[in-house]
Structures are given as structure tokens and as C-alpha cells.
Design an enzyme around this catalytic site. Sequence first.
Site, PDB file in Angstrom:
ATOM      1  N   GLU A 121       0.863  -1.186   0.000  1.00 17.19           N
ATOM      2  CA  GLU A 121       0.000   0.000   0.000  1.00 17.19           C
ATOM      3  C   GLU A 121       0.899   1.235   0.000  1.00 17.19           C
ATOM      4  O   GLU A 121       2.049   1.179   0.408  1.00 17.19           O
ATOM      5  CB  GLU A 121      -0.923   0.003   1.212  1.00 17.19           C
ATOM      6  CG  GLU A 121      -0.255  -0.221   2.551  1.00 17.19           C
ATOM      7  CD  GLU A 121       0.481   0.997   3.102  1.00 17.19           C
ATOM      8  OE1 GLU A 121       1.385   0.807   3.887  1.00 17.19           O
ATOM      9  OE2 GLU A 121       0.128   2.127   2.706  1.00 17.19           O
TER      10      GLU A 121
ATOM     11  N   GLU B  20      -1.029   8.717   5.937  1.00 21.89           N
ATOM     12  CA  GLU B  20      -2.002   8.892   7.022  1.00 21.89           C
ATOM     13  C   GLU B  20      -2.726  10.219   6.861  1.00 21.89           C
ATOM     14  O   GLU B  20      -2.137  11.224   6.484  1.00 21.89           O
ATOM     15  CB  GLU B  20      -1.294   8.806   8.376  1.00 21.89           C
ATOM     16  CG  GLU B  20      -0.905   7.374   8.684  1.00 21.89           C
ATOM     17  CD  GLU B  20      -0.333   7.239  10.063  1.00 21.89           C
ATOM     18  OE1 GLU B  20       0.616   6.462  10.225  1.00 21.89           O
ATOM     19  OE2 GLU B  20      -0.820   7.916  10.974  1.00 21.89           O
TER      20      GLU B  20
ATOM     21  N   ASN C 104       9.402   4.411  -0.178  1.00 18.62           N
ATOM     22  CA  ASN C 104       9.468   5.164   1.084  1.00 18.62           C
ATOM     23  C   ASN C 104      10.872   5.685   1.345  1.00 18.62           C
ATOM     24  O   ASN C 104      11.055   6.821   1.795  1.00 18.62           O
ATOM     25  CB  ASN C 104       8.994   4.290   2.241  1.00 18.62           C
ATOM     26  CG  ASN C 104       7.498   4.442   2.446  1.00 18.62           C
ATOM     27  OD1 ASN C 104       6.816   5.108   1.668  1.00 18.62           O
ATOM     28  ND2 ASN C 104       6.985   3.829   3.497  1.00 18.62           N
TER      29      ASN C 104
ATOM     30  N   CYS D  37       6.032   4.946   9.377  1.00 20.66           N
ATOM     31  CA  CYS D  37       6.550   4.289   8.170  1.00 20.66           C
ATOM     32  C   CYS D  37       7.971   4.673   7.799  1.00 20.66           C
ATOM     33  O   CYS D  37       8.851   3.817   7.731  1.00 20.66           O
ATOM     34  CB  CYS D  37       5.596   4.575   7.004  1.00 20.66           C
ATOM     35  SG  CYS D  37       4.005   3.848   7.301  1.00 20.66           S
TER      36      CYS D  37
HETATM   37  C1  UDX Z   1       4.342   7.713   4.092  1.00 17.82           C
HETATM   38  C2  UDX Z   1       4.334   7.587   2.580  1.00 17.82           C
HETATM   39  O1  UDX Z   1       4.077   8.875   2.005  1.00 17.82           O
HETATM   40  C3  UDX Z   1       3.224   6.622   2.155  1.00 17.82           C
HETATM   41  O2  UDX Z   1       3.242   6.444   0.755  1.00 17.82           O
HETATM   42  C4  UDX Z   1       3.477   5.282   2.845  1.00 17.82           C
HETATM   43  O3  UDX Z   1       2.468   4.352   2.485  1.00 17.82           O
HETATM   44  C5  UDX Z   1       3.492   5.463   4.341  1.00 17.82           C
HETATM   45  O4  UDX Z   1       4.499   6.417   4.717  1.00 17.82           O
HETATM   46  P1  UDX Z   1       2.995   8.966   5.958  1.00 17.82           P
HETATM   47  O5  UDX Z   1       4.091   8.472   6.832  1.00 17.82           O
HETATM   48  O6  UDX Z   1       1.580   8.785   6.374  1.00 17.82           O
HETATM   49  O7  UDX Z   1       3.122   8.271   4.477  1.00 17.82           O
HETATM   50  O8  UDX Z   1       3.184  10.538   5.794  1.00 17.82           O
HETATM   51  P2  UDX Z   1       3.898  11.487   4.736  1.00 17.82           P
HETATM   52  O9  UDX Z   1       2.862  12.416   4.241  1.00 17.82           O
HETATM   53  O10 UDX Z   1       4.657  10.707   3.749  1.00 17.82           O
HETATM   54  O11 UDX Z   1       4.925  12.300   5.666  1.00 17.82           O
HETATM   55  C6  UDX Z   1       5.908  11.566   6.343  1.00 17.82           C
HETATM   56  C7  UDX Z   1       6.741  12.545   7.157  1.00 17.82           C
HETATM   57  O12 UDX Z   1       7.512  13.374   6.282  1.00 17.82           O
HETATM   58  C8  UDX Z   1       5.925  13.490   8.028  1.00 17.82           C
HETATM   59  O13 UDX Z   1       6.570  13.630   9.283  1.00 17.82           O
HETATM   60  C9  UDX Z   1       5.964  14.807   7.267  1.00 17.82           C
HETATM   61  O14 UDX Z   1       5.889  15.932   8.138  1.00 17.82           O
HETATM   62  C10 UDX Z   1       7.347  14.736   6.633  1.00 17.82           C
HETATM   63  N1  UDX Z   1       7.468  15.517   5.407  1.00 17.82           N
HETATM   64  C11 UDX Z   1       6.715  15.188   4.326  1.00 17.82           C
HETATM   65  C12 UDX Z   1       8.408  16.551   5.356  1.00 17.82           C
HETATM   66  O15 UDX Z   1       9.083  16.852   6.336  1.00 17.82           O
HETATM   67  N2  UDX Z   1       8.560  17.239   4.197  1.00 17.82           N
HETATM   68  C13 UDX Z   1       7.819  16.941   3.082  1.00 17.82           C
HETATM   69  O16 UDX Z   1       7.985  17.615   2.066  1.00 17.82           O
HETATM   70  C14 UDX Z   1       6.867  15.895   3.149  1.00 17.82           C
END
Ligand code: UDX
Length: 471
Positions: free
Chosen positions: A154, A158, A231, A283
Site C-alpha cells: 500500500e 495517514e 518510502n 513508516c
Molecule cells: C508515508 C508515505 O508517504 C506513504 O506512501 C506510505 O504508504 C506510508 O508512509 P505517511 O508516513 O503517512 O506516508 O506521511 P507522509 O505524508 O509521507 O509524511 C511523512 C513525514 O515526512 C511526516 O513527518 C511529514 O511531516 C514529513 N514531510 C513530508 C516533510 O518533512 N517534508 C515533506 O515535504 C513531506
Amino acid sequence: MNEQITIAVVGSGYVGLVAAVCFAEIGHRVICVDNDESKIAQLRDGKIPIHEEYLPELLDRHRNTSVEFSTDLHSATQRAQVIFVAVGTPQSQTGSADLSYVDAVASQIARSITEYKVIVEKSTVPVYTNEWITRVIERNGVPRELFDVASNPEFLREGTAVVDFLHADRVVIGVDSERAGNLLRAVYEPLNSGRYYQSVNAVPGERSATEPSPLLQTSTKAAELIKHASNAFLAMKISFINVVSNICEAVGADVEQVSKGIGSDGRIGPKFLKAGIGYGGSCFPKDVAAFRYVAEQIGVDFGLLREVEKINTEQRKRFFRKVRSALWTFRGKKLGVLGLAFKGGTDDIRESPAIDLIADLLNEGCFISAYDPFAIERTKKVLPPSGALSYAKDAYEAASDADALLILTDWQEFSEIDLDRLHYTLRYPVVIDGRNLFDPATMAVKGFTYLSIGRPGTAHQRDSALLQKLP
Ligand code: UDX
């Protein structure tokens, strides 16, 4: 081909519950299984333990009709044609993924197979897991012709997991037999044909009947690698822009301008180039460590991922020093904190930079008033209210009479704060922004001392000089 498949989903967490409800949404019959009786009872009553957009609406639409909730894995296995395993794969001490829950579930499923089934890895698992599950099922006496093990990683973020599922950039199915491939293609046909998007109450998103979610069929190993590699690459992008932000700070450039300039290149893309206090969540930290571990186990040095992790850890420490540079001393200082979740849009605090930072500031003798739209209740379990830590009902209460306001999570509502009201609510107009929600020029005009990530602050020159001197 409008084939209704009977599907079992094992695990009703962030991934399993969303998958179960979305499979029902696209027309299948689903049994969502969990060994946590209280969780199953809550779900039968329509109570949802997580904050996900559209999940309440879809659960109400399908609860106890196309989706039933059960603790009986044996019965679910016998009734289902396809069984998706969506149990947790937490990080173990060594950094590898702990697959003991997957192992246990595979054994239980094996003991219930009397006719052909496809068992599908939905959890994020390292390459070779598919082979192990096959071995476990065979060791439990199931003839090889009675099952296949496939991989269907997947890519749900979140907070937007339902839209990410129904409007996927791609659906990856890793199969090593056509029989399994046919069944999984039938499961996702409503999305890949575009038929789902024609229904009047389809969840809105970018996909449509003319531009459906594409299906990518690969080997099982490729599918397992795609998840970890995706990821790890996204985490690498974030660590990359965070290091660039530190260079920007040193030379007085604005990382938002640099990020826009980089991201405008079609080969790089603008997403995941937002500098901040680093990534968190259940993740990225886990998957980066697991991918590096897998590589090392097969003799490939993935030092790049060690650097990604190191940068991420350092980014939090750097922000802590930035707070110190704005306050000079910590003991007795009153700080407002906005944001506890690891990112905006979710109530999840796992690996959230905000939680670690609050703990460190409390250790330094600060008094903290924290606010988050959804994550306070989860935070209270790890950081209970105390004489030094209170939880506010809104951002202004958190900022009331504070020596400084820290912004740690990119909630949309924080960027819409009334800055004039904030100015007189704070004891001193000092804002230290870990998610670059505000424009430095606006903050200067409004009379704030504003420090952020990778951008000249209103008191930038003095503080950056201080930053160099701090331990
Ligand atoms: C992530 C992946 O995006 C998703 O595809 C996978 O299935 C699960 O892990 P998630 O962990 O829910 O999803 O959140 P995401 O929106 O990816 O952000 C992850 C972290 O990165 C957060 O702490 C966010 O604040 C940080 N982030 C994200 C940044 O610091 N800068 C960015 O530009 C994007």
C-alpha cells in the site's frame, strides 16, 4: 467484468481498516478480522479509532453489510477467496522488520485452507517475505496447488489514506502465478477500469473513468522492493532538502525559493521537498531502517540510507539549538507549542519530532502549554499532564503569556492564525516555526522575532552567529 470477490482483511489498523472499507466501496464483500475483541466491537458500532478523511462516511455506508467485523480468522479464511494480511511489521532492535505477527497469521490461515486461496501481503514487508510465507503455509501441510502468496503493497499516507487507496497513483500487484494475477486483477478492476469513478457517490479525487488508477503487475520480489524503495526515496528527498535548508541558513538564502527552483524540474518534482524539523510517522523511520538492514543482509552497502537517517536525527537537534538561540536560557521559560502529530491531518504521534522535542524542553526546565487539533489524547498517554506540561484547548491558549511559540506540525489551521491576536497574546512576540508556515517578511512587519527553517529570520543575523557558537 463486474465480479464480486469475497475478501478477508487481517488486521484493522491504519492499513487494514482502510483497505477493508475501500474494497467494500468498490463492490466486494469483506470480512475484516482482528484479534482485539474491543476494537472489533467498536468497529461494529461504527466507532473509528483513527482520524482518516472519508473513513467515517464509508464505514457507515458499508458497516455490517458489505463489511463485517470478526475475530474469527478460521471462518474468514474459509469464506474468502483472497486474504490480505495487514498486520503490523514494527521495527525490531536491529532495525529489521519484526515479522512475527505475519508469521503467526500465516500459520493460522494455513490451518484453515481446504480449497484454493490467495494470501496477499498488504503490510510493508522486506523482500523474500513472500517466500517465507509460502514455506510456513507448506510446513502447515497445505499442498502447493491449493494456494498462492502475492504482494500488494500500500502507498497510503495517514490522513488521506482513503483517497490514496481509491485514487492511487498506481496499484502494484506482485504475483508469481497467472491464477493469482487473475484474482487480484478482478479485485482492483473497478479502479483500474475506471468503473468506480462513474458511481454517483464515488469518493472524489484525481482519478476518473478516463484516467483510472493504473495497475502494475510485477513479480512478488519486485513488489516487495517497490514499497521499501518508494518510502526510502521519499525520506531521502526530505533529508536532502533539509540539508539544503541548513546551507540556506548559513548563506542567508530562502530554502522555499530554492525548493521551488529544484522542484520545477519535471525530473525532480515539487513534492516532498518541504524543509522542516524532519520526518516522523510509523513508516519512514521504520522502512528506511528495514530497507538498509535488508541490503546489508544481502551484502549491499546502503550507506546512503544511513545518511538519510543521520540527517533526520540531526535536523531535530538543530531545531532544539535554534529554540535555545532565541531564548538564551530554558529554565523557567514558558513555551507555547503548536502541533503534536507527526504531520498535519492525522492524530498519529508515532516517531513525531514534536514529542521528542517537548520531552527535551521539559528536561531543560521549561513550562509547556501544547495544542494539537486531534493528537492531544494520544499524547497524554506518553506525556501526561504535569506541573510543567499542560494541554490547551486552542492555539491562543497555548500561546497565552508565553516567552515563545513553537510550531512543530503543519496543520492548516495553524497557518490561518490571527497574527495580531497572537502578538498580544504572547508575553514576547517570538515564533520559532519548524514547518515554515509563515512568511518571514509578514512576520517582520507584524513585529515578531520569527525564526524558521532555512530562511532568513527577522533576527536572523544575530541568531545565526549565536548558532555557530552553541555546543
Ligand atoms: C508515508 C508515505 O508517504 C506513504 O506512501 C506510505 O504508504 C506510508 O508512509 P505517511 O508516513 O503517512 O506516508 O506521511 P507522509 O505524508 O509521507 O509524511 C511523512 C513525514 O515526512 C511526516 O513527518 C511529514 O511531516 C514529513 N514531510 C513530508 C516533510 O518533512 N517534508 C515533506 O515535504 C513531506
